[in-house]
Design a protein around this motif. Structure first.
Motif, mmCIF file in Angstrom:
data_model
loop_
_atom_site.group_PDB
_atom_site.id
_atom_site.type_symbol
_atom_site.label_atom_id
_atom_site.label_comp_id
_atom_site.label_asym_id
_atom_site.label_seq_id
_atom_site.Cartn_x
_atom_site.Cartn_y
_atom_site.Cartn_z
ATOM 1 N N THR A 62 0.848 -1.187 0.000
ATOM 2 C CA THR A 62 0.000 0.000 0.000
ATOM 3 C C THR A 62 0.885 1.238 0.000
ATOM 4 O O THR A 62 1.709 1.418 0.894
ATOM 5 C CB THR A 62 -0.916 0.014 1.235
ATOM 6 N N VAL A 63 0.717 2.081 -1.006
ATOM 7 C CA VAL A 63 1.559 3.263 -1.180
ATOM 8 C C VAL A 63 0.719 4.522 -1.036
ATOM 9 O O VAL A 63 -0.346 4.642 -1.661
ATOM 10 C CB VAL A 63 2.236 3.235 -2.564
ATOM 11 N N LEU A 64 1.202 5.460 -0.235
ATOM 12 C CA LEU A 64 0.555 6.757 -0.073
ATOM 13 C C LEU A 64 1.440 7.819 -0.707
ATOM 14 O O LEU A 64 2.651 7.829 -0.492
ATOM 15 C CB LEU A 64 0.348 7.076 1.410
ATOM 16 N N ILE A 65 0.837 8.710 -1.481
ATOM 17 C CA ILE A 65 1.609 9.778 -2.109
ATOM 18 C C ILE A 65 0.917 11.108 -1.847
ATOM 19 O O ILE A 65 -0.290 11.250 -2.065
ATOM 20 C CB ILE A 65 1.810 9.516 -3.619
ATOM 21 N N LEU A 66 1.671 12.088 -1.361
ATOM 22 C CA LEU A 66 1.118 13.387 -1.002
ATOM 23 C C LEU A 66 1.124 14.338 -2.197
ATOM 24 O O LEU A 66 1.955 14.217 -3.099
ATOM 25 C CB LEU A 66 1.925 13.998 0.141
ATOM 26 N N ILE A 67 0.203 15.309 -2.175
ATOM 27 C CA ILE A 67 0.148 16.327 -3.219
ATOM 28 C C ILE A 67 -0.329 17.638 -2.615
ATOM 29 O O ILE A 67 -1.189 17.639 -1.716
ATOM 30 C CB ILE A 67 -0.776 15.888 -4.384
#
Length: 214
Positions: free
Chosen positions: A10-15
């Motif tokens: 599970t990968v979380l990427i911020l923006i």
């Protein structure tokens, strides 16, 4: 390793406003190709109807509008946290207490934290932040990193070991850093390899017809 309900990383990427589009979209795309569970999370978008206006004026809508709106189970069970660059977006990450705390939590839990371009400054800020004193030694460890050249001096000034300029992606333990938009694909493929192995990386890389220099 934390995984999604289907057993995949599970990968979380911020923006944020000012995030570099290539550095956001490329890791998101490549991790989806690898079969990972990928989720984007907005930071500081409340006054912009939760739409991120990126560095080249492309507008993107995150899967979750903010960290507060992201299920705690997702934050807790993530495998990796990715922070793209873009000067304005990286500044937002670097000054957001919740982001800095999340970086420290991931590092303390032995999870991967991956930063590209100016995103590395948020990693640096997570150690310099006053709350870091309450964390254990892993989150406070200054490791070997790289970044966009424009922020190299400030990172070095904070006492971090900076890799040689020719190193496009640097891996130190569970911390991954990279230099800029032109290294985004290599950065993303490195994350895939770290989370799922060399064979999975090659499975993703082949059909994309990547340059051999990668």
């Amino acid at each position: 390793m934390a995984t999604s309900s289907n057993g995949k990383p599970t990968v979380l990427i911020l923006i944020a406003n000012g995030t570099e589009e290539i550095e956001f979209v490329t890791p998101y795309d490549v991790c989806v190709r690898a079969g990972f569970s990928v989720h984007s999370i907005g930071v500081g978008l409340e006054t912009n109807h939760f739409v991120a206006k990126c560095s080249r004026n492309i507008r993107l809508i995150p899967d979750y509008p903010s960290l507060n709106d992201t299920p705690s189970t997702l934050l807790d069970n993530g495998t990796a946290l990715i922070l793209p660059g873009g000067a304005a977006g990286a500044k937002t990450f670097s000054t957001d207490a919740s982001v800095l705390r999340l970086i420290r939590e991931y590092r303390n839990d032995g999870k991967h934290v991956a930063c590209i371009c100016a995103g590395t400054t948020a990693l640096v800020a997570s150690v310099a932040d006053a709350d870091a004193a309450a964390d254990d030694s892993q989150a406070a460890r200054k490791c070997r990193v790289t970044s966009h050249p424009s922020v190299k001096a400030e990172i070095v000034a904070q006492g971090w070991e900076y890799a040689a300029d020719e190193e496009r992606v640097v891996v130190d333990g569970r911390v991954v850093t990279s230099r800029g938009p032109g290294t985004a694909l290599l950065f993303a493929l490195t994350i895939v390899e770290l989370l799922a192995g060399r064979e999975k990386r090659m499975e993703v890389e082949g059909p994309m017809v990547c340059a051999e220099v990668l």
